[in-house]
Design a protein around this motif. Structure first.
Motif, PDB file in Angstrom:
ATOM      1  N   THR A   4      40.379  41.828  33.161  1.00 28.82           N
ATOM      2  CA  THR A   4      39.409  42.835  33.577  1.00 28.82           C
ATOM      3  C   THR A   4      37.989  42.267  33.511  1.00 28.82           C
ATOM      4  N   VAL A   5      37.087  43.001  34.092  1.00 31.56           N
ATOM      5  CA  VAL A   5      35.677  42.634  34.045  1.00 31.56           C
ATOM      6  C   VAL A   5      35.220  42.547  32.585  1.00 31.56           C
ATOM      7  N   GLY A   6      35.667  43.488  31.766  1.00 28.45           N
ATOM      8  CA  GLY A   6      35.308  43.486  30.351  1.00 28.45           C
ATOM      9  C   GLY A   6      35.792  42.243  29.628  1.00 28.45           C
ATOM     10  N   ASP A   7      37.012  41.783  29.967  1.00 29.18           N
ATOM     11  CA  ASP A   7      37.542  40.553  29.361  1.00 29.18           C
ATOM     12  C   ASP A   7      36.653  39.350  29.682  1.00 29.18           C
ATOM     13  N   ILE A   8      36.234  39.269  30.927  1.00 25.54           N
ATOM     14  CA  ILE A   8      35.419  38.133  31.353  1.00 25.54           C
ATOM     15  C   ILE A   8      34.050  38.172  30.678  1.00 25.54           C
ATOM     16  N   ARG A  33      36.913  48.173  32.751  1.00 25.15           N
ATOM     17  CA  ARG A  33      38.348  48.241  33.044  1.00 25.15           C
ATOM     18  C   ARG A  33      38.702  47.822  34.459  1.00 25.15           C
ATOM     19  N   THR A  34      37.718  47.447  35.258  1.00 27.11           N
ATOM     20  CA  THR A  34      37.977  47.005  36.620  1.00 27.11           C
ATOM     21  C   THR A  34      38.775  45.707  36.573  1.00 27.11           C
ATOM     22  N   GLN A  35      39.908  45.679  37.276  1.00 27.50           N
ATOM     23  CA  GLN A  35      40.772  44.499  37.268  1.00 27.50           C
ATOM     24  C   GLN A  35      40.259  43.457  38.255  1.00 27.50           C
ATOM     25  N   VAL A  36      40.358  42.210  37.842  1.00 27.65           N
ATOM     26  CA  VAL A  36      39.933  41.088  38.678  1.00 27.65           C
ATOM     27  C   VAL A  36      41.191  40.362  39.141  1.00 27.65           C
ATOM     28  N   SER A  37      41.296  40.137  40.430  1.00 26.30           N
ATOM     29  CA  SER A  37      42.464  39.478  41.009  1.00 26.30           C
ATOM     30  C   SER A  37      42.550  38.023  40.545  1.00 26.30           C
ATOM     31  N   LEU A  38      43.762  37.601  40.184  1.00 21.89           N
ATOM     32  CA  LEU A  38      43.967  36.204  39.787  1.00 21.89           C
ATOM     33  C   LEU A  38      43.685  35.257  40.943  1.00 21.89           C
ATOM     34  N   ALA A  39      44.002  35.677  42.148  1.00 21.54           N
ATOM     35  CA  ALA A  39      43.733  34.845  43.318  1.00 21.54           C
ATOM     36  C   ALA A  39      42.236  34.635  43.487  1.00 21.54           C
ATOM     37  N   ASN A  40      41.447  35.662  43.219  1.00 22.81           N
ATOM     38  CA  ASN A  40      39.992  35.527  43.322  1.00 22.81           C
ATOM     39  C   ASN A  40      39.456  34.577  42.260  1.00 22.81           C
ATOM     40  N   ILE A  41      40.009  34.641  41.053  1.00 20.71           N
ATOM     41  CA  ILE A  41      39.577  33.730  39.989  1.00 20.71           C
ATOM     42  C   ILE A  41      39.930  32.293  40.355  1.00 20.71           C
ATOM     43  N   ALA A  42      41.127  32.092  40.902  1.00 18.17           N
ATOM     44  CA  ALA A  42      41.548  30.746  41.303  1.00 18.17           C
ATOM     45  C   ALA A  42      40.659  30.213  42.423  1.00 18.17           C
ATOM     46  N   ALA A  43      40.304  31.073  43.369  1.00 25.37           N
ATOM     47  CA  ALA A  43      39.469  30.643  44.489  1.00 25.37           C
ATOM     48  C   ALA A  43      38.017  30.431  44.058  1.00 25.37           C
ATOM     49  N   PHE A  44      37.584  31.089  43.001  1.00 25.33           N
ATOM     50  CA  PHE A  44      36.198  30.983  42.535  1.00 25.33           C
ATOM     51  C   PHE A  44      35.871  29.559  42.122  1.00 25.33           C
ATOM     52  N   GLY A  45      36.820  28.888  41.469  1.00 20.17           N
ATOM     53  CA  GLY A  45      36.670  27.458  41.194  1.00 20.17           C
ATOM     54  C   GLY A  45      35.897  27.093  39.943  1.00 20.17           C
ATOM     55  N   ASP A  46      35.581  28.032  39.077  1.00 15.08           N
ATOM     56  CA  ASP A  46      34.899  27.717  37.832  1.00 15.08           C
ATOM     57  C   ASP A  46      35.925  27.241  36.818  1.00 15.08           C
ATOM     58  N   GLU A  47      35.746  26.043  36.280  1.00 13.06           N
ATOM     59  CA  GLU A  47      36.755  25.457  35.391  1.00 13.06           C
ATOM     60  C   GLU A  47      36.931  26.260  34.101  1.00 13.06           C
ATOM     61  N   LYS A  48      35.831  26.684  33.492  1.00 15.85           N
ATOM     62  CA  LYS A  48      35.934  27.451  32.243  1.00 15.85           C
ATOM     63  C   LYS A  48      36.630  28.790  32.475  1.00 15.85           C
TER      64      LYS A  48
END
Length: 117
Positions: A4-8, A33-48
């Motif tokens: 989620t956004v909160g986790d990040i 509580r907004t969910q973030v798509s795993l595909a979007n995180i993978a495409a974002f490209g930030d290593e951390k």
């Protein structure tokens, strides 16, 4: 489990709001509580961020990465083997016996029955 956004924001307090909007496909109405798509995180490209997602989601996330990125993230989180052919020593440990297809169960000797069971 979902990220989620909160986790990040909890893991990365300095994460830019503009980048979070990109991760959420331009959605500006975000809350913790907004969910973030795993595909979007993978495409974002930030290593951390990728390492964080891999620790939380495991293979669900790493399967979305390319080969090089997957190898780098797996190395960072301590995954030694990411699939593919089994090492020879693991194959050798699988020492269960099989019965040939043209053999009747009534033709097996007592010793074979004990090994199969």
């Amino acid at each position: 489990m979902t990220i989620t956004v909160g986790d990040i924001y909890a893991a990365f307090p300095n994460f830019k709001p503009a980048d979070m909007i990109k991760l959420c496909n331009g959605n500006e109405n975000l809350n913790g509580r907004t969910q973030v798509s795993l595909a979007n995180i993978a495409a974002f490209g930030d290593e951390k961020l990728s390492i964080f997602a891999a620790k939380m989601e495991g293979k669900n996330f790493t399967n979305l990465l390319g080969e090089k990125a997957r190898a780098d993230v797996n190395a960072a989180i301590g995954v030694k083997h990411s699939g593919g052919p089994q090492p020879q020593n693991e194959i050798a440990q699988n020492n269960t016996k099989s019965i040939p297809m043209d053999t009747s169960v009534f033709d097996l000797t007592q010793s074979n029955k004990e090994n199969i069971a």
